[in-house]
Write an enzyme that holds these catalytic residues in place. Structure first.
Site, mmCIF file in Angstrom:
data_model
loop_
_atom_site.group_PDB
_atom_site.id
_atom_site.type_symbol
_atom_site.label_atom_id
_atom_site.label_comp_id
_atom_site.label_asym_id
_atom_site.label_seq_id
_atom_site.Cartn_x
_atom_site.Cartn_y
_atom_site.Cartn_z
ATOM 1 N N ASP A 192 0.834 -1.017 0.217
ATOM 2 C CA ASP A 192 0.207 -0.168 -0.034
ATOM 3 C C ASP A 192 0.929 1.062 0.058
ATOM 4 O O ASP A 192 0.663 2.114 -0.847
ATOM 5 C CB ASP A 192 -0.885 -0.135 1.302
ATOM 6 C CG ASP A 192 -2.038 -1.010 1.332
ATOM 7 O OD1 ASP A 192 -2.547 -1.446 0.044
ATOM 8 O OD2 ASP A 192 -2.112 -1.537 2.305
ATOM 9 N N ARG A 199 -0.907 0.681 16.488
ATOM 10 C CA ARG A 199 -1.222 1.652 15.694
ATOM 11 C C ARG A 199 -1.175 3.140 16.711
ATOM 12 O O ARG A 199 -0.796 3.941 16.174
ATOM 13 C CB ARG A 199 -2.682 1.480 15.099
ATOM 14 C CG ARG A 199 -2.691 0.344 14.120
ATOM 15 C CD ARG A 199 -1.602 0.506 13.110
ATOM 16 N NE ARG A 199 -1.600 -0.736 11.951
ATOM 17 C CZ ARG A 199 -0.661 -1.313 11.642
ATOM 18 N NH1 ARG A 199 0.151 -1.211 12.318
ATOM 19 N NH2 ARG A 199 -0.843 -2.076 10.753
ATOM 20 N N ASP A 242 -7.730 -0.194 10.931
ATOM 21 C CA ASP A 242 -6.813 0.600 11.146
ATOM 22 C C ASP A 242 -6.998 2.087 10.729
ATOM 23 O O ASP A 242 -6.306 3.003 11.361
ATOM 24 C CB ASP A 242 -5.336 -0.144 10.349
ATOM 25 C CG ASP A 242 -4.611 -1.009 11.069
ATOM 26 O OD1 ASP A 242 -4.917 -1.135 12.247
ATOM 27 O OD2 ASP A 242 -4.043 -1.949 10.429
ATOM 28 N N SER A 280 -2.074 -10.352 3.015
ATOM 29 C CA SER A 280 -2.054 -8.951 3.532
ATOM 30 C C SER A 280 -1.414 -9.380 4.886
ATOM 31 O O SER A 280 -2.198 -10.150 5.901
ATOM 32 C CB SER A 280 -3.488 -8.358 3.714
ATOM 33 O OG SER A 280 -3.311 -7.135 4.512
#
Length: 410
Positions: free
Chosen positions: A19, A100, A129, A181
């Site tokens: 990404d 995160r 996320d 992923s």
């Protein structure tokens, strides 16, 4: 939604994965003349950070910050969550969730330092996320513009991302066939996508290259491994008598757990945005720590405190999963948890064997277990005849209800 301004300086949450690798050139194309500053938070990804600076600069970033956050991540985010006993939906040990906030916090701090007018992340519009990143950004720079390409660009799939990368000659460490992923940090690694999207498919644990932190239970040794973990106020401080900092404890337990097939979880979880998602998680050291901590609490906490703590653990897990780390509620829950942990001191001996964790001994200077009271042998401290009166009072509501029903039926 307020109209977004054309940003001149953008700070990008950069991992070097699929990404974010294509986001840098996309930003440069979409916002001509903008400067892109990449920021990578090191929370124990290991070799994933190798060559990141060269890659970021080559694809258009003006600079790359690599921030070492590993010790802070374990001490201030992971261990408080373990102390709380917080597990999402009974299985997920929150490996991505609590990584995160610390990364997003540092990104926000750098954005302020650099005078940026936008922060960009590579989270999809389907995932959790995006919420975790943006709630943290709102906590530290509430007026900052946020750019989320997955919500606005024309790319619709990971295959199309690979097409974009190939067209722009961006090197990738994955292929279309190995395009899981993944998210990796010192605590865990997650696997999603491809064959795992169908819950009917068994994870290929024994397939070479699938597992990264350990082996499957079938491939684990035929002899058990013993390990002793020492806790002070609910925090692990030593392994087999050797004092270590938090991050080294996780590394050591990762090695021991991984070698014995510990910590594999195949989960269909409820995402915050409403859909169900299937993923496979490797959390070898974390699984051992949670087990050991829970075991020690069985002899260190009274029943009433343990019950309330169990109830709040669900709320704590939801809070972490939903990205609400920087909230008054989390601080209040931590205050309660810290009080409960004042007596969670002692050692836990465990046997690790082919994916299983077996308690092999508990000791604590603050234990509430009294062998003299609990014994089945003769004792002088417990009058068994007292239990008859206790049962009569405890069972009184049941007895009264039954007698009244009998009267009404006559």
């Amino acid at each position: 939604m307020a109209e977004q301004k054309m940003p001149k300086k953008i700070v990008l949450a950069y991992s070097g994965g699929l990404d974010t690798s294509i986001i840098i050139p996309w930003l440069k194309e979409t916002y001509p003349g903008c400067e892109v500053i990449a920021v990578s938070g090191d929370v124990g990804q290991g070799t994933e950070l190798d060559g990141l600076e060269e890659k970021a600069i080559k694809t258009g970033a003006s600079k790359l910050y690599i921030e070492d956050l590993t010790d802070e991540f374990i001490d201030d985010y992971v261990f408080p969550t373990v102390k709380a006993g917080a597990v999402y939906e009974g299985k997920y040990l929150l490996g991505t969730s609590f990584a995160r906030p610390i990364i997003a916090k540092r990104i926000a701090e750098i954005a302020i330092k650099e005078g940026a007018d936008a922060i960009c992340h590579g989270c999809t519009g389907k995932g959790n996320d995006q919420v975790r990143f943006e709630l943290t950004i709102k906590a530290f720079c509430p007026d900052m513009q946020i750019i989320a390409p997955w919500r606005i660009w024309d790319i619709k799939s990971r295959d199309e991302e690979i097409d974009y990368a190939e067209a722009h000659q961006i090197p990738l460490k994955i292929s279309r066939e190995t395009n899981y992923s993944k998210d990796k940090n010192l605590w865990h690694i997650s696997h999603e996508g491809l064959d795992l999207e169908d819950p009917a498919n068994e994870p290929q644990y024994n397939k070479e290259g699938f597992l990264e932190l350990g082996v499957s239970p079938e491939q684990a040794p035929d002899v058990p491994t013993y390990v002793t973990i020492e806790f002070e106020k609910g925090v692990a401080v030593a392994i087999d008598g050797v004092k270590m900092k938090g991050s080294d404890i996780v590394r050591k337990l990762n090695a021991l757990g991984g070698a014995n097939g510990i910590g594999l979880a195949d989960i269909v979880e409820n995402r915050l945005v409403g859909m169900k998602s299937r993923g496979v998680y490797e959390t070898p050291g974390g699984t051992i720590l949670y087990y050991a901590h829970d075991a020690l609490e069985t002899i260190c906490l009274d029943k009433a405190t343990a019950r309330v703590k169990q109830q709040l653990a669900i709320q704590y897990a939801d809070l972490v999963y939903n990205g609400q780390w920087f909230t008054p509620l989390r601080e209040a829950l931590d205050a309660f948890v810290d009080k409960t942990q004042e007596t969670v001191n002692g050692t836990v001996k465990l046997k690790l064997y082919k994916g299983n964790i077996i308690t092999a001994g508990l000791t604590s200077p603050d234990t509430l277990y009294d062998e003299e009271v609990a014994t089945f042998d003769e004792d002088d401290v417990y009058n068994q005849a007292d239990s008859a009166g206790f049962i009569n009072l405890f069972g009184l509501p049941i007895k009264v209800k039954a007698k009244l029903q009998q009267k009404r039926q006559k």
